[in-house]
Design a protein around this motif. Structure first.
Motif, PDB file in Angstrom:
ATOM      1  N   CYS A 179       0.762  -1.221  -0.154  1.00 33.07           N
ATOM      2  CA  CYS A 179      -0.103  -0.014  -0.031  1.00 33.07           C
ATOM      3  C   CYS A 179       0.767   1.112  -0.045  1.00 33.07           C
ATOM      4  CB  CYS A 179      -0.993  -0.046   1.129  1.00 33.07           C
ATOM      5  SG  CYS A 179      -0.456   0.479   2.755  1.00 33.07           S
ATOM      6  N   THR A 180       0.405   2.345  -0.745  1.00 29.13           N
ATOM      7  CA  THR A 180       1.243   3.646  -0.829  1.00 29.13           C
ATOM      8  C   THR A 180       0.428   4.672  -0.638  1.00 29.13           C
ATOM      9  OG1 THR A 180       2.857   4.639  -1.926  1.00 29.13           O
ATOM     10  CG2 THR A 180       1.131   3.567  -3.396  1.00 29.13           C
ATOM     11  N   THR A 181       1.189   5.780  -0.250  1.00 30.94           N
ATOM     12  CA  THR A 181       0.406   7.316  -0.118  1.00 30.94           C
ATOM     13  C   THR A 181       0.872   7.951  -1.420  1.00 30.94           C
ATOM     14  OG1 THR A 181       2.285   7.938   1.175  1.00 30.94           O
ATOM     15  CG2 THR A 181       0.544   7.158   2.468  1.00 30.94           C
ATOM     16  N   VAL A 182      -0.214   8.491  -1.771  1.00 32.94           N
ATOM     17  CA  VAL A 182      -0.039   9.558  -3.070  1.00 32.94           C
ATOM     18  C   VAL A 182      -0.871  10.894  -2.593  1.00 32.94           C
ATOM     19  CG1 VAL A 182       0.185   7.804  -4.539  1.00 32.94           C
ATOM     20  CG2 VAL A 182      -1.983   8.560  -4.395  1.00 32.94           C
ATOM     21  N   SER A 183      -0.825  11.906  -3.297  1.00 28.31           N
ATOM     22  CA  SER A 183      -1.597  13.291  -3.301  1.00 28.31           C
ATOM     23  C   SER A 183      -2.744  13.513  -4.379  1.00 28.31           C
ATOM     24  CB  SER A 183      -0.643  14.341  -3.155  1.00 28.31           C
ATOM     25  OG  SER A 183       0.296  14.511  -4.343  1.00 28.31           O
ATOM     26  N   THR A 184      -2.716  12.665  -5.353  1.00 20.68           N
ATOM     27  CA  THR A 184      -3.554  13.037  -6.481  1.00 20.68           C
ATOM     28  C   THR A 184      -4.019  11.809  -6.976  1.00 20.68           C
ATOM     29  OG1 THR A 184      -1.859  13.206  -8.180  1.00 20.68           O
ATOM     30  CG2 THR A 184      -2.276  15.025  -7.071  1.00 20.68           C
ATOM     31  N   ARG A 185      -5.303  11.860  -7.889  1.00 17.82           N
ATOM     32  CA  ARG A 185      -5.750  10.847  -8.555  1.00 17.82           C
ATOM     33  C   ARG A 185      -4.606  10.330  -9.850  1.00 17.82           C
ATOM     34  NH1 ARG A 185      -9.732   9.035  -5.346  1.00 17.82           N
ATOM     35  NH2 ARG A 185     -10.535  11.030  -4.177  1.00 17.82           N
ATOM     36  N   GLU A 186      -4.213  11.351 -10.253  1.00 17.60           N
ATOM     37  CA  GLU A 186      -3.049  10.908 -11.299  1.00 17.60           C
ATOM     38  C   GLU A 186      -2.042  10.190 -10.885  1.00 17.60           C
ATOM     39  OE1 GLU A 186      -5.515  14.328 -12.471  1.00 17.60           O
ATOM     40  OE2 GLU A 186      -4.364  13.870 -10.817  1.00 17.60           O
ATOM     41  N   LYS A 187      -1.439  10.444 -10.061  1.00 15.55           N
ATOM     42  CA  LYS A 187      -0.339   9.567  -9.234  1.00 15.55           C
ATOM     43  C   LYS A 187      -0.964   8.320  -8.701  1.00 15.55           C
ATOM     44  CE  LYS A 187       2.496  13.286  -7.795  1.00 15.55           C
ATOM     45  NZ  LYS A 187       3.055  14.264  -6.553  1.00 15.55           N
ATOM     46  N   ALA A 188      -2.226   8.455  -8.285  1.00 13.96           N
ATOM     47  CA  ALA A 188      -2.959   6.685  -7.808  1.00 13.96           C
ATOM     48  C   ALA A 188      -2.876   6.145  -9.180  1.00 13.96           C
ATOM     49  CB  ALA A 188      -4.329   7.273  -7.238  1.00 13.96           C
ATOM     50  N   GLU A 189      -3.215   6.648 -10.233  1.00 15.12           N
ATOM     51  CA  GLU A 189      -3.212   5.663 -11.505  1.00 15.12           C
ATOM     52  C   GLU A 189      -1.853   5.111 -11.611  1.00 15.12           C
ATOM     53  OE1 GLU A 189      -4.939   7.725 -14.541  1.00 15.12           O
ATOM     54  OE2 GLU A 189      -7.091   7.985 -13.605  1.00 15.12           O
ATOM     55  N   PHE A 190      -0.792   6.067 -11.513  1.00 16.66           N
ATOM     56  CA  PHE A 190       0.776   5.912 -11.810  1.00 16.66           C
ATOM     57  C   PHE A 190       1.057   4.675 -10.938  1.00 16.66           C
ATOM     58  CE2 PHE A 190       5.153   6.777 -10.498  1.00 16.66           C
ATOM     59  CZ  PHE A 190       5.627   6.318 -11.945  1.00 16.66           C
ATOM     60  N   VAL A 191       0.873   4.603  -9.472  1.00 12.71           N
ATOM     61  CA  VAL A 191       1.432   3.660  -8.804  1.00 12.71           C
ATOM     62  C   VAL A 191       0.746   2.305  -8.801  1.00 12.71           C
ATOM     63  CG1 VAL A 191       2.259   5.291  -7.111  1.00 12.71           C
ATOM     64  CG2 VAL A 191      -0.258   4.162  -6.845  1.00 12.71           C
ATOM     65  N   GLN A 192      -0.676   2.329  -9.314  1.00 17.38           N
ATOM     66  CA  GLN A 192      -1.419   1.173  -9.574  1.00 17.38           C
ATOM     67  C   GLN A 192      -0.845   0.378 -10.780  1.00 17.38           C
ATOM     68  OE1 GLN A 192      -5.176   2.967  -9.767  1.00 17.38           O
ATOM     69  NE2 GLN A 192      -5.739   2.106  -7.655  1.00 17.38           N
ATOM     70  N   LYS A 193      -0.283   1.256 -11.728  1.00 18.35           N
ATOM     71  CA  LYS A 193       0.212   0.513 -13.086  1.00 18.35           C
ATOM     72  C   LYS A 193       1.525  -0.113 -12.486  1.00 18.35           C
ATOM     73  CE  LYS A 193      -1.632   3.502 -16.384  1.00 18.35           C
ATOM     74  NZ  LYS A 193      -1.545   4.587 -17.273  1.00 18.35           N
ATOM     75  N   LEU A 194       2.260   0.331 -11.290  1.00 17.56           N
ATOM     76  CA  LEU A 194       3.473  -0.285 -10.895  1.00 17.56           C
ATOM     77  C   LEU A 194       3.266  -1.516 -10.156  1.00 17.56           C
ATOM     78  CD1 LEU A 194       5.250   3.137  -9.857  1.00 17.56           C
ATOM     79  CD2 LEU A 194       5.648   1.837 -12.066  1.00 17.56           C
ATOM     80  N   GLY A 195       2.186  -1.604  -9.759  1.00 18.34           N
ATOM     81  CA  GLY A 195       1.719  -2.820  -8.795  1.00 18.34           C
ATOM     82  C   GLY A 195       1.036  -2.791  -7.609  1.00 18.34           C
TER      83      GLY A 195
END
Length: 335
Positions: free
Chosen positions: A175-191
Motif C-alpha cells: 500500500c502506498t500514499t499519494v496526493s492526487t488521482r493521477e499519481k494513484a493511477e501511476f502507482v497502480q500501474k506499477l503494482g
C-alpha cells in the motif's frame, strides 16, 4: 569539457555552465573515463546546492551522483570494461570527486554497472541512487520477505516508485500514499495493491484497515519529519520501519517502543562519503541485478522531464516544487 559548476551555496542560479579541464588526464589505473550522456537529479543535489557540499574547501563543485554514458578510455589495470561499453552508476557529486553534471567524468570500474540495454541513457541515469536506496531499505534494512505487507510513503516519487516495484518483485503486498488521482493511477500501474490519498484520509487508519487492524510488517518512510513518527502506529507489533531521512529531534518515540518496532536508517551515500570500497562494490552489484530486471520488463524507471545540461538551474527549480512524478534528468546531447 562543459560542466555545470556550483560556484557557491544558494539558489539554483549558482549553477553555471563553464569550460573546465577534462578529468581523464591522467587516468587512474582502475578508472574509466566516461563520456556522459545523461545525469540524474536527486533531492540530495538540491540540498547540497542550498547548504553547501560535504567538502566546502573544494569549491567550485560539480554536483550529480547519478550518471550514464559510454566508456571513452580505460586505465591500464581495468579488466571488466572496454571502450564503447555503456554504463551507469552512482558516484561523485558530493563535493570531493566531481559529479555528473558534465560531459565527462572518471569512475573506478569497481563502482560501475553495465547500462540496461533496453532503456535510454536518460532512464539509466535516473535509476542508480533510487534503486540502491530502495533495495537497501527494503531488502537489507527492512529484511522484507515474500507475503509481507508494506506501506511505502510517496509512492509516485523517485525512490517510492522503484520501491513499489522492488517490493512486488519480492512477493510482498504494497500500500502506498499519494496526493492526487493521477499519481494513484501511476502507482497502480506499477503494482501497488492499495492506494491511500493522504491529504483526504488518515493513512494510519487506512493501513490498519487494509491489514485487518494488525498493521503492516514494514513501513518505508521517504518523506521524513512528522511522517516518520506518525507512521509508528501503522506498523504491527515487532514490525519494521525504515527511513531515508534523519529522524527529527522532536520525534515522539513512545508508539515505536510500545510496539517493539525495529528502526532502520538508510543513507545510501555513506559508502561514498566514508570510502567503504566493499559497500560501493555491492552497490554496483545491485545495479547489475536491476539492469537484468529492467531488460526483462520487470522494473521500470519513470522520467518525468528532461533538460539540456545548460538548464540545470531550471531543473533544480522544478524539483523544488515537490510535485514531480518519478525523476528529472539532464541530457548531454543524447537521449
Amino acid at each position: 569539457m562543459k560542466a555545470v559548476l556550483m560556484t557557491a551555496a544558494g539558489s539554483p542560479e549558482v549553477l553555471q555552465v563553464q569550460d573546465v579541464q577534462n578529468p581523464g588526464v591522467p587516468l587512474g589505473e582502475t578508472e574509466l573515463l566516461v563520456h556522459l550522456r545523461a545525469a540524474g537529479i536527486n533531492p540530495i543535489d538540491t540540498k547540497l546546492r542550498q547548504r553547501g557540499t560535504f567538502y566546502p574547501d573544494k569549491m567550485p563543485a560539480i554536483l550529480g551522483c547519478d550518471g550514464a554514458g559510454v566508456v571513452e578510455a580505460v586505465g591500464a589495470a581495468v579488466q571488466e570494461f572496454r571502450v564503447g561499453d555503456e554504463v551507469y552508476f552512482c558516484h561523485g557529486g558530493l563535493g570531493a570527486h566531481q559529479g555528473n553534471y558534465a560531459e565527462y567524468t572518471t569512475v573506478d570500474e569497481r563502482f560501475v554497472a553495465r547500462k540496461p540495454a533496453s532503456v535510454s541513457f536518460a532512464e539509466a541515469a535516473a535509476a542508480p541512487l533510487v534503486l540502491i536506496t530502495a533495495w537497501e531499505a527494503l531488502y537489507e534494512r527492512g529484511r522484507l520477505e515474500p507475503g509481507e505487507r508494506v506501506l511505502i510513503h510517496a509512492g509516485a516519487g523517485g525512490v517510492g516508485h522503484v520501491a513499489i516495484q522492488l517490493a512486488k518483485l519480492k512477493g510482498a503486498d504494497v500500500c502506498t500514499t499519494v496526493s492526487t488521482r493521477e499519481k494513484a493511477e501511476f502507482v497502480q500501474k506499477l503494482g501497488a495493491d492499495h492506494v491511500i490519498y493522504y491529504k483526504e484520509t488518515d493513512f494510519v487508519q487506512a493501513a490498519l484497515d487494509w491489514t485487518g487492524g494488525e498493521g503492516v510488517d514494514l513501513a518505508f518512510d521517504t518523506v521524513g519529519g512528522e511522517t516518520f513518527h506518525k507512521t509508528f502506529p501503522a506498523v504491527r507489533v515487532y514490525g519494521d520501519i525504515v527511513t531515508i531521512l534523519e529522524p527529527d529531534a522532536n520525534t515522539i518515540w513512545k508508539a515505536a517502543r510500545l510496539r517493539n518496532l525495529r528502526i532502520g536508517l538508510e543513507m545510501m551515500l555513506l559508502p561514498m562519503l566514508q570510502g567503504i570500497v566493499e559497500a560501493q562494490e555491492h552497490h554496483a552489484e545491485i545495479l547489475e541485478q536491476c539492469a537484468k530486471w529492467i531488460d526483462a520488463g520487470k522494473l521500470k524507471i519513470q522520467v518525468s522531464e528532461t533538460f539540456p545540461l545548460e538548464e540545470a538551474a531550471k531543473a533544480h527549480h522544478l524539483l523544488g516544487t515537490g510535485s514531480v512524478t518519478g525523476k528529472i534528468v539532464l541530457l548531454m546531447g543524447d537521449k
